[in-house]
Enzyme design. Structure first.
Site, PDB file in Angstrom:
ATOM      1  N   GLY A 174       0.824  -1.200   0.000  1.00 44.40           N
ATOM      2  CA  GLY A 174       0.000   0.000   0.000  1.00 44.40           C
ATOM      3  C   GLY A 174       0.854   1.244   0.000  1.00 44.40           C
ATOM      4  O   GLY A 174       2.041   1.200  -0.278  1.00 44.40           O
ATOM      5  N   VAL A 230       1.641   5.191   1.968  1.00 47.00           N
ATOM      6  CA  VAL A 230       1.543   5.949   3.205  1.00 47.00           C
ATOM      7  C   VAL A 230       1.504   7.430   2.851  1.00 47.00           C
ATOM      8  O   VAL A 230       2.271   7.899   2.014  1.00 47.00           O
ATOM      9  CB  VAL A 230       2.755   5.666   4.123  1.00 47.00           C
ATOM     10  CG1 VAL A 230       2.571   6.376   5.461  1.00 47.00           C
ATOM     11  CG2 VAL A 230       2.927   4.173   4.326  1.00 47.00           C
ATOM     12  N   ASP A 260      11.728  -6.589  11.195  1.00 51.07           N
ATOM     13  CA  ASP A 260      12.220  -5.737  10.105  1.00 51.07           C
ATOM     14  C   ASP A 260      12.922  -4.508  10.673  1.00 51.07           C
ATOM     15  O   ASP A 260      12.681  -3.390  10.239  1.00 51.07           O
ATOM     16  CB  ASP A 260      11.031  -5.334   9.211  1.00 51.07           C
ATOM     17  CG  ASP A 260      11.474  -4.820   7.848  1.00 51.07           C
ATOM     18  OD1 ASP A 260      12.635  -5.064   7.471  1.00 51.07           O
ATOM     19  OD2 ASP A 260      10.649  -4.177   7.174  1.00 51.07           O
TER      20      ASP A 260
END
Lengths: 854, 195
Positions: free
Chosen positions: A94, A96, A206
């Site tokens: 997606g 941001v 991550d």
């Protein structure tokens, strides 16, 4: 262009490319058969070559390009109480956006994460829902918190997240030129946030600079739980397993080894991530550089190569002074390949950083020595097993380390590199694999070979000589395929003349063990011809002898081995000579003499290599066989026990060596009549040989032959048939028709068919194939079993037509068979045959039976 | 339909051991998946998206083999076969777009100019090069020297390093360097002759 012309052009081009213009002309002038056309093409090619120096190719597709973004034009659009301002970025699922909410004159900035409508598949949705859930749970001053969530009109879900207007932690540290303490305090805050997530059963997975931002006030915030992983299978209403199958959205340069390997992800994964942040804070460089590396290379480095200490990676213009040793150790401990070798928790890491800041001794120092010298020790079942492996490894490793006597600096350097590589390989040992099995020498060298390939800082010379050394070790370990694969990728140009000579010698021996005798013969001939001194000739003389021996030219082999000088040869070559001579004597049935040579060899090897070495193992094996053939089972057994114990300690219970020792045990158990036990040993060997080498292979051929024999003793004829078949089919593919083994297997099968199954016609057919080989290769006629072959041939004739003449011929063959052989198994087989023929009214002439087997 | 991972690893192993018939099967297993991924990438709208051969190949790898660990050698072989798939994809794309006329530039670039190698017109495929001519050259090369043609293919379409190419062709690094020098000269001649 015809293929032949093309190939001619190619060869000429290769020959000419590196020559000077004058040399080229001279060379071309000498090629008188070269047509004008080809000559012109060649000149054009060489001209192109000159123009193309310093030129590379454009790849079809590897350039970045930009496309309009569906959400980029959303500026000004309202989402809930927020107005979109600009896009901050977009990722795997997606985008941001920066958005604002204005309330009572106070502007609040937020980040809104929206899933692409075209990506609304179940997996992405599950992942997005998971992230929202995770954030809802994790309230922490150093974690960017979630403020709101909802769905757009087109169904795209979104999440409103605290906006952090900051820069990556490493950039911040560099730009503000933070000192060591400031950097560590910043990292401690991150540790705190990560530890909080862990307490809530969340692993971030991550951690990288771009996910750890520092704002203008110096506050650090952890973002992006986009690939976070709950440690429990059910998280709220979300089934975590569903998201686990999602694609790996990895940031390759910062991922931990277990993330590549698809192994269990635990909190240790974040300890690794924090370690890589610490590393970069200490030296301005990430542990693994992505520059000039393909993803595959990077992955391999992360999984196999230990990064150097940060203090050594520090650039001259680094924004920070060189870190002290303690911090090097703390960072490296976080970055260990095995999760279990890192700090046990983020708290433990934080505690050690505090230890350092308070001037206390750091935990990372403890155990670091052990780790470096083989962390192995603490992790394996017994220290004894370790020392055995080390001894085994060094014994073969010394094959090359011993050469360092002529210690030029370069050679010393290589010895250091080799030692380093061995230790690295031991360190990368994975104790969780295959239970708590000890690392075999084979595995160690597979790893060393891997390290040699992966290590970017090795010079071509070092790489080439290490590869050649490992190829030799592989060969010594009985892994000719691996050795050949290594030799194939050897850059021979990078070797010295002497090393090149050695590498060729290794190749000849590899070819021999693969029964590719013709190829081996060619190499050996040129090795002998090109040897510059009598000393350099010796290894080639030995190879030459070995080849004769392999091909069954025993008498030639003995002459050749006796021509090898015994003076002025080094210990190792002298052992090669003794060993080969003993084997030749054995092949001539001069067993007591062979055993004398073996005893000499054993003494020399024990003196040079210690009591536990692969070489000692080999010699013991030869001695067992010799003793068994002499009928001294009780002397064979203790030698074999020593051999088995050695094989287990040096290699492991799945090694080819262990298999061979089992097969040797089979041998005397068979002669003792313990067939069941013998069968058990041989089946274990069979499984090992198949697993290690696949089909066809000589060891497997022999093993099937042994199994066939044992089954006949137990009168399990169907099994015997099957194993004879497999033995012969393997043998036909690995040996030439001139080979003694193949000959033996065929006749062994023929004997079985004639005697046990009562199929004289089939027996004769099989025997005839062998007898034909013997007509072509007369040396086969010296084998004892040849007489049995003739006997079966006559027996076949007689069974088809019991005429007087056939009967007489059969009895004559029988008499000759009785007179001809002395070997223990020969006598046994013949004895059985006699009994069988007796039931058919056939008996040898009385004179022949004087001193006969029964 | 995608092959199950085990079948694919078996194919790779067969190909590695010299079984030529596995080559076609392998291509057939890889190409549709790779084409799907590359086309999806072309369609997908997003900023800073890169259409790089390496990424497409990696994604294809993921799709076909998942997180299975396969032997490093087999991996290199996979990437080599994927290069062929990329080549066919590029050619198919260009033909679909009606760009199958000859006359583009040479596929070579000075090392010093490599950094500023921005493709013209923001296209996913570097249109400064006449790929159809390169494709034809590779096919011509295939007729006379399969090894050389494979090397050229890998150089242009794989993103593999020299070491990796050596590995996947089962030859030494030195051999790759030597053969490439020749292939490069040959290719330049061949392309010049076409123009």
């Amino acid at each position: 262009m015809p293929q032949a012309t093309f190939q001619r052009l190619r060869h000429l081009f290769n020959a000419l490319a590196d020559l000077t213009p004058e040399e080229r002309e001279a060379f071309l002038a000498a090629q008188q058969d070269l047509g004008a056309d080809t000559r012109r093409q060649l000149q054009q090619l060489l001209q192109s070559d000159e123009q193309l120096a310093g030129v590379t190719v454009r790849s079809a597709m590897n350039t970045a390009y930009q496309l309009a973004d569906a959400h980029a034009g959303r500026s000004g659009e309202r989402i809930g109480a927020y107005t979109l301002r600009r896009q901050l970025g977009s990722g795997g699922m997606g985008s941001v956006h920066l958005a604002e909410r204005s309330e009572g004159g106070i502007v609040q900035q937020v980040a809104i994460k929206i899933v692409h409508p075209e990506q609304l598949d179940a997996t992405t949705l599950a992942r997005f829902r998971l992230e929202r859930q995770v954030l809802a749970l994790l309230r922490h001053p150093h974690i960017a918190s979630m403020l709101d969530l909802g769905e757009l009109e087109d169904g795209s879900p979104y999440a409103v997240i605290e906006f952090v207007d900051g820069v990556p932690i490493t950039v911040h540290a560099r730009e503000k030129r933070l000192d060591l303490r400031q950097r560590l305090h910043l990292l401690l805050a991150v540790c705190d946030a990560v530890a909080h997530a862990h307490r809530n059963m969340i692993v971030h997975r991550d951690l990288k600079p771009s996910n750890v931002l520092v704002d203008a006030d110096g506050h650090v915030k952890l973002l992006d739980f986009g690939i976070a992983k709950p440690l429990i299978s059910q998280f709220g209403a979300i089934d975590v397993e569903q998201t686990a199958t999602a694609q790996r959205f990895l940031s390759p340069s910062h991922a931990a080894p277990e993330q590549f390997k698809g192994e269990a992800i635990t909190t240790a994964c974040d300890v690794y991530g924090l370690g890589s942040l610490l590393y970069e804070l200490l030296c301005d460089q990430p542990p693994f550089s992505t520059a000039d590396r393909t993803p595959g290379q990077l992955e391999r480095e992360i999984c196999e190569v230990d990064p150097p200490p940060p203090s050594r990676r520090r650039a001259a213009d680094a924004s920070i002074e060189a870190p002290p040793r303690d911090l090097d150790l703390i960072a490296l401990r976080c970055l260990r390949k095995q999760p279990a070798d890192r700090y046990s928790s983020v708290e433990a890491l934080a505690q050690d950083l505090r230890n350092y800041l308070a001037g206390r001794p750091v935990e990372a120092r403890r155990g670091s020595f052990l780790y470096r010298t083989g962390r192995f020790v603490s992790r394996h079942r017994s220290a004894v097993a370790l020392s055995a492996v080390i001894v085994g490894v060094t014994a073969v490793g010394f094959l090359l380390l011993a050469q360092q006597n002529r210690a030029t600096t370069e050679q010393r350097l290589r010895a250091d590199e080799m030692t380093g590589l061995i230790i690295d390989a031991l360190r990368s040992a994975d104790p969780s694999r295959k239970g708590a099995r000890d690392l075999s020498a084979r595995e160690v060298f597979e790893r060393v070979a891997g390290q040699v390939q992966a290590k970017p800082d090795l010079s071509p010379q070092s790489r080439a000589s290490l590869i050649s050394a490992i190829a030799r070790i592989d060969l010594e370990l009985g892994l000719p395929r691996q050795a050949e694969a290594l030799l194939d990728r050897l850059d021979a140009e990078a070797l010295s003349a002497r090393e090149r000579d050695q590498a060729r010698n290794i190749r000849a021996r590899v070819l021999m063990s693969a029964a590719r005798y013709d190829e081996a013969r060619l190499i050996i001939a040129s090795g002998l011809a090109e040897a510059a001194s009598p000393q350099q000739r010796i290894p080639w003389q030995i190879a030459d002898t070995q080849l004769d021996f392999h091909q069954g030219k025993i008498d030639d082999a003995l002459k050749k081995i006796d021509a090898v000088p015994t003076q002025e040869i080094d210990a190792e070559t002298s052992e090669d000579r003794l060993n080969l001579r003993a084997q030749i004597l054995l092949a001539q049935d001069r067993r007591p003499e062979a055993l004398e040579e073996f005893n000499r060899l054993l003494a020399a090897q024990r003196k040079r290599l210690g009591r536990e070495s692969p070489a000692v193992f080999e010699t013991l094996g030869q001695m067992v066989v010799a003793e068994v053939r002499e009928g001294n089972f009780d002397r064979a057994e203790p030698l074999n026990s020593e051999q088995l114990a050695l094989a287990e300690r040096l290699f492991d219970k799945n090694s080819v060596r262990y298999g061979r020792a089992l097969s040797t045990a089979q041998l005397y158990e068979r002669y003792r009549g313990n067939y069941k036990k013998a069968l058990e040993y041989e089946y274990r060997n069979n499984a090992i040989q198949r697993e290690q080498y696949g089909e066809p292979n000589p060891a497997l051929a022999r093993s099937h032959f042994n199994l066939a024999g044992l089954h006949t003793y137990l009168e399990e004829y169907a099994e015997a048939d099957a194993h004879f078949g497999k033995a012969i089919s393997n043998a036909e593919r690995v040996w030439l028709p001139s080979d003694g083994n193949l000959f033996l297997f065929r006749l062994g099968f023929a004997v079985h068919l004639a005697m046990n199954s009562d199929r004289p016609a089939e027996a004769q057919k099989v025997a005839r194939v062998a007898l034909n080989s013997a007509d072509t290769y007369p040396e086969l006629k010296t084998e004892e079993i040849y007489l049995l072959g003739l006997l079966i041939d006559r027996y076949g004739d007689y069974s088809r037509d019991p005429s007087k003449a056939n009967r007489a011929a059969l009895i004559k063959a029988l008499d000759e068979a009785i007179a001809g052989g002395k070997g223990i198994s020969y006598k046994r087989t013949l004895g059985d045959f006699l009994l069988k023929l007796k039931t058919k009214g056939i008996e040898p002439t009385p004179a022949a039976t004087a001193g006969s087997p029964d | 339909m995608a092959s199950p991972p085990t079948e694919l690893t078996a194919l790779l192993a067969r190909w590695r051991s010299g079984d030529r018939s596995a080559e076609r099967e392998l291509f057939d297993a890889i190409y549709p998946v790779l084409r799907g991924i590359a086309q999806a990438r072309l369609r997908r709208l997003s900023t800073d998206l890169t259409l790089s051969a390496t990424e497409i190949v990696n994604e294809t790898y993921e799709r076909l083999l998942g997180s299975r660990r396969i032997e490093y050698r087999d991996r290199t072989h996979f990437f080599a076969m994927a290069a062929r798939a990329i080549r066919h994809f590029v050619i198919d794309q260009l033909r679909t777009r009606g760009r199958d006329k000859r006359g583009g530039g040479q596929p070579f670039v000075r090392l010093s100019e490599l950094d500023q190698a921005e493709p013209a017109g923001g296209d996913s495929i570097d249109l400064r090069v006449d790929w159809l001519a390169v494709h034809a050259a590779i096919e011509a090369l295939e007729q006379v020297d399969a090894g050389c043609s494979r090397l050229v293919e890998l150089k242009f379409f794989s993103g593999l390093t020299v070491e990796e190419i050596a590995e996947s062709c089962g030859v030494s690094r030195a051999t790759v360097v030597r053969d490439w020098r020749f292939a490069k000269a040959w290719l330049a001649q061949h392309l010049q002759a076409l123009n």
